[in-house]
Motif scaffolding. Structure first.
Motif, mmCIF file in Angstrom:
data_model
loop_
_atom_site.group_PDB
_atom_site.id
_atom_site.type_symbol
_atom_site.label_atom_id
_atom_site.label_comp_id
_atom_site.label_asym_id
_atom_site.label_seq_id
_atom_site.Cartn_x
_atom_site.Cartn_y
_atom_site.Cartn_z
ATOM 1 N N ARG A 79 -49.484 -13.558 25.363
ATOM 2 C CA ARG A 79 -48.267 -13.934 26.089
ATOM 3 C C ARG A 79 -47.029 -13.756 25.194
ATOM 4 N NH1 ARG A 79 -49.784 -18.597 27.250
ATOM 5 N NH2 ARG A 79 -50.577 -18.226 29.353
ATOM 6 N N ILE A 82 -46.095 -10.075 24.794
ATOM 7 C CA ILE A 82 -45.391 -9.564 25.979
ATOM 8 C C ILE A 82 -43.914 -9.932 25.906
ATOM 9 C CG2 ILE A 82 -45.173 -9.806 28.485
ATOM 10 C CD1 ILE A 82 -48.222 -10.196 28.583
ATOM 11 N N GLU A 83 -43.628 -11.181 25.534
ATOM 12 C CA GLU A 83 -42.238 -11.640 25.453
ATOM 13 C C GLU A 83 -41.462 -10.855 24.395
ATOM 14 O OE1 GLU A 83 -42.507 -15.794 24.716
ATOM 15 O OE2 GLU A 83 -43.169 -16.304 26.759
ATOM 16 N N GLU A 86 -40.795 -7.341 25.683
ATOM 17 C CA GLU A 86 -39.780 -7.339 26.742
ATOM 18 C C GLU A 86 -38.381 -7.475 26.149
ATOM 19 O OE1 GLU A 86 -41.102 -10.465 29.312
ATOM 20 O OE2 GLU A 86 -42.196 -9.093 30.638
ATOM 21 N N ILE A 102 -46.683 -3.134 27.573
ATOM 22 C CA ILE A 102 -46.455 -4.397 28.290
ATOM 23 C C ILE A 102 -47.370 -4.493 29.509
ATOM 24 C CG2 ILE A 102 -44.781 -5.683 29.679
ATOM 25 C CD1 ILE A 102 -42.600 -4.628 27.770
ATOM 26 N N ARG A 106 -50.079 -7.342 30.173
ATOM 27 C CA ARG A 106 -50.014 -8.183 31.371
ATOM 28 C C ARG A 106 -51.337 -8.164 32.129
ATOM 29 N NH1 ARG A 106 -43.985 -6.627 33.640
ATOM 30 N NH2 ARG A 106 -42.821 -8.207 32.420
ATOM 31 N N ASP A 107 -51.966 -6.998 32.159
ATOM 32 C CA ASP A 107 -53.274 -6.899 32.824
ATOM 33 C C ASP A 107 -54.307 -7.810 32.151
ATOM 34 O OD1 ASP A 107 -52.369 -5.130 34.682
ATOM 35 O OD2 ASP A 107 -53.111 -3.327 33.643
ATOM 36 N N LEU A 109 -53.664 -10.377 30.255
ATOM 37 C CA LEU A 109 -53.270 -11.779 30.432
ATOM 38 C C LEU A 109 -53.714 -12.284 31.803
ATOM 39 C CD1 LEU A 109 -51.791 -14.233 29.282
ATOM 40 C CD2 LEU A 109 -49.669 -13.350 30.296
ATOM 41 N N GLY A 110 -53.624 -11.404 32.805
ATOM 42 C CA GLY A 110 -54.112 -11.767 34.135
ATOM 43 C C GLY A 110 -55.611 -12.020 34.127
#
Length: 322
Positions: A79, A82-83, A86, A102, A106-107, A109-110
Motif C-alpha cells: 500500500r 502504491i502511494e 502515485e 501501480i 493494486r492488483d 493489494l486487491g
C-alpha cells in the motif's frame, strides 16, 4: 438380652472370617506396591512429556504470531509503495512505466484484501513485482524466509485449539498423582484421550509434539495390577455399635471388658475407613495391624475372665483356676 459373652462370640466369628481375607487383601496390595513406582514414573513422564508438547505448540503459536505480523507488514508495504509511486507520477512526464507498476501493485493489494487469511499467492505475486520492477517491499523477504522454515501451514487458530486441548487434559488427569492413578485404574480414558491428542497433533503436522507425547503414553488398564475388592471384608467387619455389640458391661469394678471392646470398636471403624478410602499397602497394613492387636487384647482378656461373660466357671466357687 445378649451377654458380654454372646457379643464377644459374634466378634470372634467376625475376626475368624476376616483374618484370612486380610492376608489375601494385603498380598494383592503388596504386588501393587511394587507397581506403584511404575505408576509414579509413568505419571511423571506423561506430565513432563505433555509440558514439552505444550512448549512445542506454544512455539508454533508464537512463530505464527510473527508470521502474521510480517504478513501485515508486507500488505502495508504494498500500500505504501502504491502511494509513493502515485506521488512520483504527478511529477513525471513519462508515466507509462509507473502506471504499469501501480496497476500491478493494486492488483496484488486487491488479492490481499479479498483473502481473509494469509494469501501465499499474493505474496508470490508481490515477490515477482518487487524483483521485476526493483520495488523494495519491507518485510517481504523476512516473511518468505520464515514461511520456508515453517514445517506446517497449520493456522494459528488450530494451533491454539490444540494447545487448549492439551492444557485441559493436563488439568483433568495430571493435577495430582492420586487422581491420575484412580483414573487409570477405572478405565483407559487417560490413554485414549492422550492418544487422540497425538493423532490430532500428527494430523496438524506438529510431528515433534506428537512424537514427544506418544513416547510417554501410559499403559492401558488391562495391563495394570487391579486393586483388591474391599467389599467382602466390609461385609464381614460390620460396625460394632450398629451391630448391637457395643458396649460390654460388667458389675465387676475391675473389669476391663468395656475398655477393650471400645478400643476394638474404634480400630474396626478405622479399618473400615481404610478399606472405604482404598488405601494402598502402607495405610491398609497399618489399619489391619491395629485391629488385630486390639482384637488380640480383647480375646485374651475375655478368655481369662470367662466366668464374667456368662460362661461356666472353672470351679464351683466361681473363681478361675490358678
Amino acid at each position: 438380652m445378649s451377654t458380654n459373652l454372646d457379643k464377644f462370640r459374634v466378634i470372634e466369628k467376625m475376626m475368624e472370617e476376616a483374618r484370612p481375607l486380610m492376608v489375601e487383601y494385603l498380598a494383592v496390595l503388596d504386588e501393587r506396591q511394587a507397581y506403584m513406582s511404575i505408576y509414579r514414573s509413568e505419571y511423571r513422564k506423561l506430565r513432563n512429556g505433555s509440558k514439552e508438547a505444550i512448549r512445542i505448540v506454544e512455539e508454533h503459536v508464537r512463530s505464527k504470531d510473527d508470521f502474521s505480523a510480517l504478513y501485515d507488514d508486507v500488505v502495508y508495504a504494498v500500500r505504501e509503495a502504491i502511494e509513493r509511486l502515485e506521488e512520483a507520477r504527478q511529477t513525471e512526464d513519462e508515466t507509462e512505466h509507473l502506471e504499469k507498476v501501480i496497476g500491478a501493485l493494486r492488483d496484488v493489494l486487491g488479492d490481499f484484501k479479498r483473502h481473509s487469511g494469509i494469501n501465499l499467492k499474493a505474496i508470490e505475486k508481490s515477490k515477482e513485482i518487487s524483483d521485476r520492477y526493483n520495488i523494495p517491499l519491507q518485510g517481504l523477504q523476512s516473511f518468505i524466509e520464515l514461511q520456508e522454515s515453517q514445517s506446517t501451514p497449520l493456522p494459528i487458530e488450530s494451533a491454539e485449539e490444540l494447545l487448549e486441548e492439551l492444557e485441559k487434559a493436563d488439568r483433568l488427569y495430571l493435577a495430582s498423582f492420586r487422581e491420575y492413578r484412580e483414573m487409570c485404574e477405572s478405565d483407559d480414558e487417560v490413554y485414549i484421550l492422550y492418544s487422540d491428542i497425538v493423532d490430532d497433533l500428527l494430523e496438524a503436522g506438529l510431528n515433534a509434539a506428537a512424537d514427544k507425547l506418544e513416547s510417554v503414553l501410559p499403559e492401558s488398564s488391562a495391563e495394570r495390577v487391579a486393586r483388591p475388592d474391599p467389599q467382602p471384608l466390609l461385609s464381614i467387619l460390620t460396625p460394632i455399635k450398629s451391630s448391637g455389640l457395643e458396649y460390654f458391661q460388667s458389675k465387676n469394678a475391675k473389669s476391663e471388658s468395656y475398655n477393650y471392646n471400645v478400643n476394638f470398636a474404634r480400630e474396626l471403624a478405622y479399618t473400615r475407613r481404610a478399606l472405604l478410602e482404598q488405601r494402598e499397602m502402607k495405610g491398609t497394613n497399618n489399619a489391619f495391624k491395629r485391629i488385630n492387636e486390639a482384637y488380640d487384647l480383647l480375646e485374651t482378656y475375655m478368655y481369662e475372665r470367662f466366668h464374667q461373660l456368662g460362661g461356666t466357671p472353672y470351679n464351683y466357687h466361681g473363681h478361675l483356676n490358678r
